[in-house]
Design a protein around this motif. Structure first.
Motif, PDB file in Angstrom:
ATOM      1  N   ILE A  80       0.831  -1.022   0.087  1.00 45.50           N
ATOM      2  CA  ILE A  80       0.017  -0.249   0.901  1.00 45.50           C
ATOM      3  C   ILE A  80       0.959   1.606   0.448  1.00 45.50           C
ATOM      4  O   ILE A  80       0.442   1.848  -0.540  1.00 45.50           O
ATOM      5  CB  ILE A  80      -1.566   0.663   1.602  1.00 45.50           C
ATOM      6  CG1 ILE A  80      -1.790  -1.383   1.005  1.00 45.50           C
ATOM      7  CG2 ILE A  80      -1.866   0.963   1.582  1.00 45.50           C
ATOM      8  CD1 ILE A  80      -3.022  -1.827   2.276  1.00 45.50           C
ATOM      9  N   GLU A  84       1.065   4.173  -2.538  1.00 48.54           N
ATOM     10  CA  GLU A  84       0.898   5.925  -2.544  1.00 48.54           C
ATOM     11  C   GLU A  84       1.700   6.752  -2.682  1.00 48.54           C
ATOM     12  O   GLU A  84       1.612   7.865  -2.552  1.00 48.54           O
ATOM     13  CB  GLU A  84       0.873   6.315  -0.951  1.00 48.54           C
ATOM     14  CG  GLU A  84      -0.858   4.832  -0.788  1.00 48.54           C
ATOM     15  CD  GLU A  84      -1.973   5.709  -0.761  1.00 48.54           C
ATOM     16  OE1 GLU A  84      -1.493   6.971  -0.331  1.00 48.54           O
ATOM     17  OE2 GLU A  84      -3.028   5.404  -0.748  1.00 48.54           O
ATOM     18  N   ALA A  87       1.451   7.360  -5.961  1.00 46.26           N
ATOM     19  CA  ALA A  87       0.510   7.897  -6.994  1.00 46.26           C
ATOM     20  C   ALA A  87       0.627   9.265  -6.107  1.00 46.26           C
ATOM     21  O   ALA A  87      -0.416  10.236  -6.825  1.00 46.26           O
ATOM     22  CB  ALA A  87      -1.193   7.860  -5.655  1.00 46.26           C
ATOM     23  N   ASP A 116      -2.166  15.194  -0.545  1.00 44.19           N
ATOM     24  CA  ASP A 116      -2.994  13.923   0.408  1.00 44.19           C
ATOM     25  C   ASP A 116      -1.553  12.994   0.563  1.00 44.19           C
ATOM     26  O   ASP A 116      -1.443  11.622   1.514  1.00 44.19           O
ATOM     27  CB  ASP A 116      -3.947  13.985   0.067  1.00 44.19           C
ATOM     28  CG  ASP A 116      -5.459  14.503   1.022  1.00 44.19           C
ATOM     29  OD1 ASP A 116      -5.191  15.069   1.439  1.00 44.19           O
ATOM     30  OD2 ASP A 116      -6.132  14.706   0.188  1.00 44.19           O
ATOM     31  N   GLU A 117      -1.487  11.843  -0.734  1.00 46.74           N
ATOM     32  CA  GLU A 117      -1.099  10.730  -1.358  1.00 46.74           C
ATOM     33  C   GLU A 117       0.657  11.452  -0.012  1.00 46.74           C
ATOM     34  O   GLU A 117       0.965   9.870   0.264  1.00 46.74           O
ATOM     35  CB  GLU A 117      -0.735  11.206  -3.039  1.00 46.74           C
ATOM     36  CG  GLU A 117      -1.446  11.026  -3.520  1.00 46.74           C
ATOM     37  CD  GLU A 117      -2.599  10.188  -2.941  1.00 46.74           C
ATOM     38  OE1 GLU A 117      -2.923   9.759  -2.715  1.00 46.74           O
ATOM     39  OE2 GLU A 117      -3.647  10.065  -4.448  1.00 46.74           O
ATOM     40  N   HIS A 120      -0.066  10.081   3.094  1.00 43.46           N
ATOM     41  CA  HIS A 120      -0.431   8.681   3.140  1.00 43.46           C
ATOM     42  C   HIS A 120       0.602   7.919   3.012  1.00 43.46           C
ATOM     43  O   HIS A 120       0.802   6.813   4.286  1.00 43.46           O
ATOM     44  CB  HIS A 120      -1.386   8.519   2.327  1.00 43.46           C
ATOM     45  CG  HIS A 120      -3.204   8.728   1.921  1.00 43.46           C
ATOM     46  ND1 HIS A 120      -3.848   8.898   0.863  1.00 43.46           N
ATOM     47  CD2 HIS A 120      -3.655   9.619   3.038  1.00 43.46           C
ATOM     48  CE1 HIS A 120      -4.378   9.556   0.905  1.00 43.46           C
ATOM     49  NE2 HIS A 120      -5.017  10.380   2.051  1.00 43.46           N
ATOM     50  N   PHE A 121       1.437   7.907   2.475  1.00 38.86           N
ATOM     51  CA  PHE A 121       2.738   7.915   2.430  1.00 38.86           C
ATOM     52  C   PHE A 121       3.555   7.143   3.392  1.00 38.86           C
ATOM     53  O   PHE A 121       3.577   6.249   4.273  1.00 38.86           O
ATOM     54  CB  PHE A 121       3.741   7.845   0.810  1.00 38.86           C
ATOM     55  CG  PHE A 121       5.231   7.032   0.915  1.00 38.86           C
ATOM     56  CD1 PHE A 121       5.239   6.183   0.360  1.00 38.86           C
ATOM     57  CD2 PHE A 121       5.847   7.479   1.201  1.00 38.86           C
ATOM     58  CE1 PHE A 121       6.508   5.543   1.037  1.00 38.86           C
ATOM     59  CE2 PHE A 121       7.417   7.523   1.256  1.00 38.86           C
ATOM     60  CZ  PHE A 121       7.612   6.371   1.240  1.00 38.86           C
ATOM     61  N   GLU A 167      -7.616   4.590  -9.196  1.00 33.94           N
ATOM     62  CA  GLU A 167      -7.805   4.397  -7.293  1.00 33.94           C
ATOM     63  C   GLU A 167      -9.482   4.225  -6.696  1.00 33.94           C
ATOM     64  O   GLU A 167      -9.883   4.067  -6.211  1.00 33.94           O
ATOM     65  CB  GLU A 167      -7.533   6.450  -7.361  1.00 33.94           C
ATOM     66  CG  GLU A 167      -8.005   6.677  -6.170  1.00 33.94           C
ATOM     67  CD  GLU A 167      -6.781   7.772  -5.751  1.00 33.94           C
ATOM     68  OE1 GLU A 167      -6.270   8.273  -4.645  1.00 33.94           O
ATOM     69  OE2 GLU A 167      -6.689   8.833  -6.335  1.00 33.94           O
ATOM     70  N   THR A 174      -9.802  -1.289  -0.286  1.00 31.56           N
ATOM     71  CA  THR A 174     -10.150  -1.622   1.209  1.00 31.56           C
ATOM     72  C   THR A 174     -10.634  -1.667   2.119  1.00 31.56           C
ATOM     73  O   THR A 174     -10.164  -1.751   2.760  1.00 31.56           O
ATOM     74  CB  THR A 174      -9.408   0.171   1.275  1.00 31.56           C
ATOM     75  OG1 THR A 174      -8.869   0.756  -0.063  1.00 31.56           O
ATOM     76  CG2 THR A 174      -9.301   0.534   2.366  1.00 31.56           C
ATOM     77  N   ILE A 196      -7.225   6.466   4.647  1.00 33.69           N
ATOM     78  CA  ILE A 196      -7.021   6.879   2.880  1.00 33.69           C
ATOM     79  C   ILE A 196      -8.038   6.312   2.103  1.00 33.69           C
ATOM     80  O   ILE A 196      -8.731   7.343   1.704  1.00 33.69           O
ATOM     81  CB  ILE A 196      -6.006   5.576   2.891  1.00 33.69           C
ATOM     82  CG1 ILE A 196      -4.408   5.859   3.066  1.00 33.69           C
ATOM     83  CG2 ILE A 196      -5.959   4.945   1.084  1.00 33.69           C
ATOM     84  CD1 ILE A 196      -3.934   4.574   3.099  1.00 33.69           C
ATOM     85  N   GLU A 200     -10.068   8.707  -0.661  1.00 34.57           N
ATOM     86  CA  GLU A 200      -9.674   8.793  -2.004  1.00 34.57           C
ATOM     87  C   GLU A 200     -11.179   8.821  -1.999  1.00 34.57           C
ATOM     88  O   GLU A 200     -11.791   9.263  -3.550  1.00 34.57           O
ATOM     89  CB  GLU A 200      -9.192   6.477  -1.788  1.00 34.57           C
ATOM     90  CG  GLU A 200      -7.886   6.386  -1.932  1.00 34.57           C
ATOM     91  CD  GLU A 200      -8.566   5.271  -2.227  1.00 34.57           C
ATOM     92  OE1 GLU A 200      -9.210   4.192  -1.412  1.00 34.57           O
ATOM     93  OE2 GLU A 200      -6.573   4.581  -2.718  1.00 34.57           O
ATOM     94  N   HIS A 203     -10.451  11.814  -3.469  1.00 32.92           N
ATOM     95  CA  HIS A 203      -9.667  11.599  -5.233  1.00 32.92           C
ATOM     96  C   HIS A 203     -10.520  10.967  -6.363  1.00 32.92           C
ATOM     97  O   HIS A 203     -10.357  11.881  -7.508  1.00 32.92           O
ATOM     98  CB  HIS A 203      -8.488  11.084  -5.105  1.00 32.92           C
ATOM     99  CG  HIS A 203      -7.890  11.885  -3.567  1.00 32.92           C
ATOM    100  ND1 HIS A 203      -6.690  10.365  -3.435  1.00 32.92           N
ATOM    101  CD2 HIS A 203      -7.670  12.680  -2.783  1.00 32.92           C
ATOM    102  CE1 HIS A 203      -6.420  11.456  -2.728  1.00 32.92           C
ATOM    103  NE2 HIS A 203      -6.801  12.557  -1.965  1.00 32.92           N
TER     104      HIS A 203
END
Length: 262
Positions: A80, A84, A87, A116-117, A120-121, A167, A174, A196, A200, A203
């Motif tokens: 995951i 990200e 992304a 955002d990505e 998340h990462f 996405e 998820t 996430i 999403e 997004h």
């Protein structure tokens, strides 16, 4: 004043994960604060910079993830995290490559998505360290950027495939992943996945909204155009089960995907 395109290209040229997170956040913040000029005078690279690790394999060569073990949990979080990480580049590339063909709000949306990505990462990378691992310790695949390369010539194709297929698939898978993580008692990973999933939806909504805007400008029927572009440019298949409620919340109704789903 630095152009937004030049700043975006700098993010794409940054390979080190922590440096990319910092660059992505800075560009998104500078844009929001009016420190970048809305000019697209810098071309985007064909491929973004990548760190030396993880080793990138074809999707078909990826090892299977064990389930239920500590190693399996690390492999899941790593997979995951890699999605990200890719992304971040996908969001910044769509802004830098196609922002000049859309209103300024398009750049607003995709730089916010990129931030955002990056967040998340960062959360997933921190979780990997807490589990005794790190990003890059396991192999990963490069399928997401292949989709970007296949659609680099056409903003509608990019919107159709990346946010509205790839996405959107995250919206579908998820919840089941989250349920497995919760059943295993991994509350920290579950919190990240819930964040996430919530993001999403926004997004996918941005992708759908701008796809429909582009279709309206060209006089195209959005559902028929989406189906045509996905058939031409997406190498995989559109398959369920679908999270119809989350997709509906994002404006991606069944009229788009039911006719070509398997």
């Amino acid at each position: 004043m630095t152009s937004v395109a030049a700043a975006i290209a700098g993010v794409l040229a940054t390979g080190d994960p922590r440096a990319k997170i910092a660059a992505a956040r800075k560009v998104a913040r500078d844009w929001r604060l009016g420190r970048l000029d809305w000019r697209f005078d810098t071309p985007m690279p064909d491929r973004p910079a990548r760190p030396a690790e993880p080793e990138l394999l074809p999707p078909s060569a990826m090892p299977r993830r064990g389930k239920g073990s500590q190693h399996g949990r690390i492999a899941l979080v790593h997979a995951i995290a890699h999605i990200e990480f890719a992304a971040i580049d996908l969001a910044f590339d769509i802004a830098g490559r196609f922002g000049g063909t859309f209103p300024r709000a398009f750049t607003d949306d995709w730089l916010a998505v990129g931030a955002d990505e990056a967040m998340h990462f960062a959360l997933l990378d921190r979780r990997l360290h807490a589990l005794g691992s790190r990003y890059g310790a396991l192999p990963a695949h490069d399928g997401l950027w292949e989709a970007a390369g296949d659609t680099a010539h056409d903003p509608l194709a990019r919107l159709a495939v990346v946010p509205m297929v790839l996405e959107a698939r995250g919206l579908d898978v998820t919840p089941a992943t989250l349920a497995r993580v919760e059943a295993a008692g991994d509350a920290p990973t579950a919190r990240i996945l819930r964040r996430i999933l919530s993001d999403e939806v926004r997004h996918v909504a941005a992708g759908t909204r701008w796809f429909e805007f582009g279709c309206a400008e060209r006089g195209f029927d959005p559902q028929a155009t989406w189906q045509k572009l996905v058939t031409q440019h997406f190498r995989g298949t559109i398959k369920g089960p679908f999270n119809d409620s989350a997709r509906d919340s994002a404006g991606l109704t069944r009229e788009y995907y039911a006719a070509i789903a398997r």
